[in-house]
Write a protein that holds these residues in place. Structure first.
Motif, PDB file in Angstrom:
ATOM      1  N   GLY A 158       0.816  -1.206   0.000  1.00  0.00           N
ATOM      2  CA  GLY A 158       0.000   0.000   0.000  1.00  0.00           C
ATOM      3  C   GLY A 158       0.849   1.256   0.000  1.00  0.00           C
ATOM      4  N   ASP A 159       0.256   2.364  -0.414  1.00  0.00           N
ATOM      5  CA  ASP A 159       0.971   3.645  -0.455  1.00  0.00           C
ATOM      6  C   ASP A 159       1.293   4.127   0.955  1.00  0.00           C
ATOM      7  N   GLU A 160       2.464   4.729   1.086  1.00  0.00           N
ATOM      8  CA  GLU A 160       2.848   5.435   2.311  1.00  0.00           C
ATOM      9  C   GLU A 160       2.746   6.934   2.032  1.00  0.00           C
ATOM     10  N   GLN A 161       2.122   7.671   2.930  1.00  0.00           N
ATOM     11  CA  GLN A 161       1.962   9.108   2.736  1.00  0.00           C
ATOM     12  C   GLN A 161       2.845   9.869   3.721  1.00  0.00           C
ATOM     13  N   VAL A 162       3.589  10.830   3.179  1.00  0.00           N
ATOM     14  CA  VAL A 162       4.496  11.648   3.981  1.00  0.00           C
ATOM     15  C   VAL A 162       4.154  13.118   3.744  1.00  0.00           C
ATOM     16  N   SER A 163       4.015  13.902   4.814  1.00  0.00           N
ATOM     17  CA  SER A 163       3.723  15.331   4.698  1.00  0.00           C
ATOM     18  C   SER A 163       4.905  16.141   5.224  1.00  0.00           C
ATOM     19  N   LEU A 164       5.292  17.169   4.467  1.00  0.00           N
ATOM     20  CA  LEU A 164       6.400  18.043   4.855  1.00  0.00           C
ATOM     21  C   LEU A 164       5.951  19.501   4.739  1.00  0.00           C
ATOM     22  N   ASP A 165       6.229  20.300   5.785  1.00  0.00           N
ATOM     23  CA  ASP A 165       5.919  21.735   5.777  1.00  0.00           C
ATOM     24  C   ASP A 165       7.209  22.516   5.568  1.00  0.00           C
ATOM     25  N   VAL A 166       7.217  23.409   4.536  1.00  0.00           N
ATOM     26  CA  VAL A 166       8.413  24.193   4.207  1.00  0.00           C
ATOM     27  C   VAL A 166       7.993  25.625   3.892  1.00  0.00           C
ATOM     28  N   LYS A 167       8.780  26.568   4.358  1.00  0.00           N
ATOM     29  CA  LYS A 167       8.513  27.978   4.071  1.00  0.00           C
ATOM     30  C   LYS A 167       8.954  28.321   2.657  1.00  0.00           C
ATOM     31  N   SER A 168       8.288  29.328   2.066  1.00  0.00           N
ATOM     32  CA  SER A 168       8.648  29.750   0.713  1.00  0.00           C
ATOM     33  C   SER A 168      10.079  30.267   0.689  1.00  0.00           C
ATOM     34  N   GLY A 169      10.756  29.998  -0.414  1.00  0.00           N
ATOM     35  CA  GLY A 169      12.124  30.462  -0.588  1.00  0.00           C
ATOM     36  C   GLY A 169      13.148  29.601   0.104  1.00  0.00           C
ATOM     37  N   THR A 170      12.732  28.481   0.691  1.00  0.00           N
ATOM     38  CA  THR A 170      13.691  27.614   1.382  1.00  0.00           C
ATOM     39  C   THR A 170      13.652  26.209   0.777  1.00  0.00           C
ATOM     40  N   GLY A 171      14.662  25.463   1.105  1.00  0.00           N
ATOM     41  CA  GLY A 171      14.740  24.083   0.620  1.00  0.00           C
ATOM     42  C   GLY A 171      14.208  23.129   1.670  1.00  0.00           C
ATOM     43  N   GLY A 172      13.823  22.002   1.220  1.00  0.00           N
ATOM     44  CA  GLY A 172      13.325  20.975   2.121  1.00  0.00           C
ATOM     45  C   GLY A 172      13.843  19.614   1.706  1.00  0.00           C
ATOM     46  N   TYR A 173      13.814  18.730   2.631  1.00  0.00           N
ATOM     47  CA  TYR A 173      14.211  17.360   2.305  1.00  0.00           C
ATOM     48  C   TYR A 173      13.450  16.396   3.216  1.00  0.00           C
ATOM     49  N   GLY A 174      13.388  15.165   2.782  1.00  0.00           N
ATOM     50  CA  GLY A 174      12.733  14.123   3.571  1.00  0.00           C
ATOM     51  C   GLY A 174      13.507  12.817   3.454  1.00  0.00           C
ATOM     52  N   GLU A 175      13.826  12.240   4.605  1.00  0.00           N
ATOM     53  CA  GLU A 175      14.500  10.947   4.623  1.00  0.00           C
ATOM     54  C   GLU A 175      13.420   9.857   4.522  1.00  0.00           C
ATOM     55  N   LEU A 176      13.470   9.091   3.434  1.00  0.00           N
ATOM     56  CA  LEU A 176      12.408   8.142   3.136  1.00  0.00           C
ATOM     57  C   LEU A 176      12.817   6.685   3.357  1.00  0.00           C
ATOM     58  N   LYS A 177      13.957   6.482   3.967  1.00  0.00           N
ATOM     59  CA  LYS A 177      14.464   5.121   4.127  1.00  0.00           C
ATOM     60  C   LYS A 177      13.486   4.230   4.883  1.00  0.00           C
ATOM     61  N   ARG A 178      12.831   4.775   5.880  1.00  0.00           N
ATOM     62  CA  ARG A 178      11.952   3.946   6.699  1.00  0.00           C
ATOM     63  C   ARG A 178      10.697   3.494   5.950  1.00  0.00           C
ATOM     64  N   TYR A 179      10.440   4.099   4.803  1.00  0.00           N
ATOM     65  CA  TYR A 179       9.269   3.714   4.028  1.00  0.00           C
ATOM     66  C   TYR A 179       9.589   2.670   2.953  1.00  0.00           C
ATOM     67  N   MET A 180      10.833   2.296   2.861  1.00  0.00           N
ATOM     68  CA  MET A 180      11.256   1.355   1.832  1.00  0.00           C
ATOM     69  C   MET A 180      11.438  -0.034   2.406  1.00  0.00           C
ATOM     70  N   GLU A 181      11.156  -1.036   1.581  1.00  0.00           N
ATOM     71  CA  GLU A 181      11.405  -2.414   1.957  1.00  0.00           C
ATOM     72  C   GLU A 181      12.793  -2.838   1.504  1.00  0.00           C
ATOM     73  N   ALA A 182      13.292  -3.914   2.070  1.00  0.00           N
ATOM     74  CA  ALA A 182      14.626  -4.411   1.739  1.00  0.00           C
ATOM     75  C   ALA A 182      14.767  -4.610   0.237  1.00  0.00           C
ATOM     76  N   GLY A 183      15.862  -4.113  -0.293  1.00  0.00           N
ATOM     77  CA  GLY A 183      16.141  -4.262  -1.717  1.00  0.00           C
ATOM     78  C   GLY A 183      15.516  -3.205  -2.590  1.00  0.00           C
ATOM     79  N   GLY A 184      14.682  -2.362  -2.022  1.00  0.00           N
ATOM     80  CA  GLY A 184      13.981  -1.356  -2.818  1.00  0.00           C
ATOM     81  C   GLY A 184      14.853  -0.159  -3.146  1.00  0.00           C
ATOM     82  N   SER A 185      14.485   0.549  -4.195  1.00  0.00           N
ATOM     83  CA  SER A 185      15.146   1.793  -4.562  1.00  0.00           C
ATOM     84  C   SER A 185      14.089   2.794  -4.992  1.00  0.00           C
ATOM     85  N   LEU A 186      14.374   4.073  -4.756  1.00  0.00           N
ATOM     86  CA  LEU A 186      13.419   5.132  -5.090  1.00  0.00           C
ATOM     87  C   LEU A 186      13.624   5.606  -6.521  1.00  0.00           C
ATOM     88  N   GLY A 187      12.509   5.799  -7.216  1.00  0.00           N
ATOM     89  CA  GLY A 187      12.564   6.351  -8.559  1.00  0.00           C
ATOM     90  C   GLY A 187      12.454   7.863  -8.539  1.00  0.00           C
TER      91      GLY A 187
END
Length: 239
Positions: A158-187
């Protein structure tokens, strides 16, 4: 009258398990070196169904010249077969060991559970599990071990949903490792809506999502939705 103790009992044709009741015949009884007339004795305990060892008893009849009883062991041998083992059903990864449905047959006859033992290995992860059927020591059949492989498919994820709040003009990032299964890679991320929120297209490096929000105060409260595919997980289908 002569006693039956020590009489020599000769058995008829040997028996092999066939799934039905069988009778062990007695072809001769000698007492004191003499062959008894079949009318001089009766035979009991000479019937059996399952493979194993039995004991029959020869008893002198009242009107004979003999008295007492004599015993003789006989065997119903195990039936030597090459069993047909079939694994049925379809299976997918669950995170727990999977025991598949199966049956074991000799021709059209199903073997009883007491006639064999089963071990299942390699039966957790997606791939091929192995079922091994062995003849039971106390069963009615003799046969070499039979091995059958069965498929364990990758599971739906099933889909995992992640929400991130970021102010305008700034950068953001999200660590998604915990949402991945063994052997998986992000596209590569695919922006579903709100593309104008970003100063440049979001990107993924390893398991980290990076993006920059456009410097525009009018974007306050705006939302953007993106989808990041996960590929190649060991036990899950791509999602």
């Amino acid at each position: 009258n002569a006693g039956m103790n020590g009489a020599v009992i000769t058995l008829g044709q040997g028996l092999t398990y066939n799934g039905t009741g069988q009778t062990q015949t007695v072809t001769g009884v000698r007492g004191n070196g003499l062959l008894l007339d079949p009318a001089d004795y009766s035979v009991t305990g000479n019937k059996g169904t399952n493979a194993g060892q039995y004991t029959l008893t020869v008893t002198a009849r009242d009107n004979s010249d003999y008295t007492g009883t004599a015993a003789k062991s006989f065997t119903i041998a195990k039936k030597a077969i090459i069993p047909f083992v079939c694994v049925t059903g379809t299976y997918s990864y669950t995170g727990s060991a999977i025991t598949p449905s199966y049956y074991v047959k000799d021709g059209s006859a199903y073997l009883a559970l007491s006639d064999y033992s089963v071990t299942v290995t390699d039966n957790i992860n997606a791939g091929q599990g192995l079922i091994t059927v062995k003849a039971a020591e106390g069963g009615n059949y003799s046969f070499s071990d039979v091995k059958r492989y069965f498929d364990i498919g990758k599971a739906l994820h099933g889909d995992e949903q992640v929400s991130l709040d970021v102010k305008s003009g700034t950068g953001g990032y999200g660590e998604l490792k915990r949402y991945m299964e063994a052997g998986g890679s992000l596209g590569d991320p695919v922006v579903i809506s709100g593309q104008d929120v970003f100063d440049e297209m979001p990107s993924v490096n390893g398991t980290v999502l990076s993006f920059t929000v456009r410097n525009d105060n009018s974007l306050a409260g705006s939302e953007a939705v993106m989808k990041i595919p996960v590929n190649g997980a060991d036990n899950y289908l791509p999602y």
